[in-house]
Design a protein around this motif. Structure first.
Motif, mmCIF file in Angstrom:
data_model
loop_
_atom_site.group_PDB
_atom_site.id
_atom_site.type_symbol
_atom_site.label_atom_id
_atom_site.label_comp_id
_atom_site.label_asym_id
_atom_site.label_seq_id
_atom_site.Cartn_x
_atom_site.Cartn_y
_atom_site.Cartn_z
ATOM 1 N N LYS A 17 0.799 -1.244 0.106
ATOM 2 C CA LYS A 17 -0.168 -0.116 0.082
ATOM 3 C C LYS A 17 0.838 1.254 0.049
ATOM 4 C CE LYS A 17 -2.130 1.402 3.463
ATOM 5 N NZ LYS A 17 -3.317 1.637 4.552
ATOM 6 N N LYS A 18 1.826 1.320 0.765
ATOM 7 C CA LYS A 18 2.709 2.300 0.957
ATOM 8 C C LYS A 18 3.575 2.570 -0.308
ATOM 9 C CE LYS A 18 5.451 5.516 3.073
ATOM 10 N NZ LYS A 18 5.819 6.440 2.269
ATOM 11 N N ALA A 19 3.933 1.728 -0.889
ATOM 12 C CA ALA A 19 4.845 1.706 -2.269
ATOM 13 C C ALA A 19 3.691 2.091 -3.406
ATOM 14 C CB ALA A 19 5.304 0.187 -2.645
ATOM 15 N N LEU A 20 2.637 1.728 -3.331
ATOM 16 C CA LEU A 20 1.687 2.174 -4.548
ATOM 17 C C LEU A 20 1.248 3.618 -4.290
ATOM 18 C CD1 LEU A 20 -0.753 -0.811 -4.746
ATOM 19 C CD2 LEU A 20 0.649 -0.163 -6.461
ATOM 20 N N GLU A 21 1.084 4.080 -3.068
ATOM 21 C CA GLU A 21 0.984 5.530 -2.573
ATOM 22 C C GLU A 21 1.946 6.440 -3.156
ATOM 23 O OE1 GLU A 21 -0.140 5.605 1.494
ATOM 24 O OE2 GLU A 21 -2.022 4.873 1.254
ATOM 25 N N ASP A 22 3.051 6.080 -2.897
ATOM 26 C CA ASP A 22 4.467 6.572 -3.155
ATOM 27 C C ASP A 22 4.607 6.889 -4.786
ATOM 28 O OD1 ASP A 22 5.097 6.765 -0.565
ATOM 29 O OD2 ASP A 22 6.655 5.199 -0.578
ATOM 30 N N HIS A 25 -0.497 5.838 -6.937
ATOM 31 C CA HIS A 25 -1.777 5.026 -6.938
ATOM 32 C C HIS A 25 -2.492 4.815 -5.669
ATOM 33 C CE1 HIS A 25 -0.818 4.097 -11.056
ATOM 34 N NE2 HIS A 25 0.468 3.847 -10.841
ATOM 35 N N ILE A 26 -3.623 5.644 -5.403
ATOM 36 C CA ILE A 26 -3.958 5.534 -4.074
ATOM 37 C C ILE A 26 -5.225 4.671 -4.082
ATOM 38 C CG2 ILE A 26 -5.391 6.975 -2.503
ATOM 39 C CD1 ILE A 26 -3.220 9.153 -3.631
ATOM 40 N N VAL A 65 -5.666 0.804 -13.736
ATOM 41 C CA VAL A 65 -4.719 1.601 -14.197
ATOM 42 C C VAL A 65 -4.542 1.845 -15.747
ATOM 43 C CG1 VAL A 65 -3.488 1.334 -12.147
ATOM 44 C CG2 VAL A 65 -2.796 0.010 -13.949
ATOM 45 N N HIS A 66 -3.943 2.847 -16.118
ATOM 46 C CA HIS A 66 -3.439 2.954 -17.637
ATOM 47 C C HIS A 66 -2.098 2.535 -17.706
ATOM 48 C CE1 HIS A 66 -6.830 5.163 -18.979
ATOM 49 N NE2 HIS A 66 -6.850 5.957 -17.922
ATOM 50 N N LYS A 68 0.223 -0.181 -16.593
ATOM 51 C CA LYS A 68 0.232 -1.345 -15.931
ATOM 52 C C LYS A 68 1.793 -1.606 -15.388
ATOM 53 C CE LYS A 68 0.181 -4.703 -19.748
ATOM 54 N NZ LYS A 68 1.462 -3.995 -20.473
ATOM 55 N N ASP A 69 2.744 -1.451 -16.199
ATOM 56 C CA ASP A 69 4.086 -1.682 -15.877
ATOM 57 C C ASP A 69 4.625 -1.168 -14.869
ATOM 58 O OD1 ASP A 69 4.061 -3.247 -18.243
ATOM 59 O OD2 ASP A 69 4.875 -1.418 -19.612
ATOM 60 N N VAL A 70 4.088 0.016 -14.429
ATOM 61 C CA VAL A 70 4.758 0.719 -13.091
ATOM 62 C C VAL A 70 3.993 0.001 -11.866
ATOM 63 C CG1 VAL A 70 4.493 2.599 -11.633
ATOM 64 C CG2 VAL A 70 5.188 2.599 -14.166
ATOM 65 N N VAL A 71 2.789 -0.346 -11.848
ATOM 66 C CA VAL A 71 2.199 -0.861 -10.960
ATOM 67 C C VAL A 71 2.738 -2.381 -10.674
ATOM 68 C CG1 VAL A 71 -0.203 -1.859 -10.008
ATOM 69 C CG2 VAL A 71 0.142 0.453 -11.048
ATOM 70 N N ILE A 72 3.049 -3.147 -11.697
ATOM 71 C CA ILE A 72 3.470 -4.530 -11.575
ATOM 72 C C ILE A 72 4.678 -4.555 -11.018
ATOM 73 C CG2 ILE A 72 4.170 -6.536 -13.085
ATOM 74 C CD1 ILE A 72 1.805 -6.028 -15.000
#
Length: 107
Positions: A17-22, A25-26, A65-66, A68-72
């Motif tokens: 969660k913290k990594a995604l928020e940073d 991606h909230i 998301v638009h 996906k590579d960053v989120v993965i």
């Protein structure tokens, strides 16, 4: 757009969660689930006898998301412990998104 569905260990959720928020991606949907995979559960001793627990608690994250590579990359980096049972990520196509409050459509 893509929907990212990730099944992870509950103890890694706060890191994820913290990594995604940073990364900005909230928005996400979280569900507590049980499952089994390659690890096939764990063996425990209970009242002197062995018992196998084959459905383990997991956390299911759903994110649309638009990029996906960053989120993965963020998910794999923050959820990975290097041990069996770290989880799995699924990528699904999303045709459109409709905001209920305004009726705005995003494709």
């Amino acid at each position: 757009m893509k929907m990212i569905v990730a099944i992870i260990k509950p103890e890694r959720f706060e890191f994820v969660k913290k990594a995604l928020e940073d990364k900005g991606h909230i928005s996400m949907t979280i569900t507590e689930v049980k499952g089994r995979g390659a690890q096939k559960g764990i063996s425990l001793e209970y009242r002197g006898g062995k018992m196998t627990v084959d459905l383990l608690p997991k956390v299911k994250l759903e994110i649309v998301v638009h990029d996906k590579d960053v989120v993965i990359a963020t998910l794999t980096g923050s959820a990975r412990t290097g041990k069996i049972g770290d989880g799995k990520i699924f990528v699904l196509p999303v045709e459109k998104s409709i905001r209920i409050r305004t009726g705005d459509i995003e494709t």
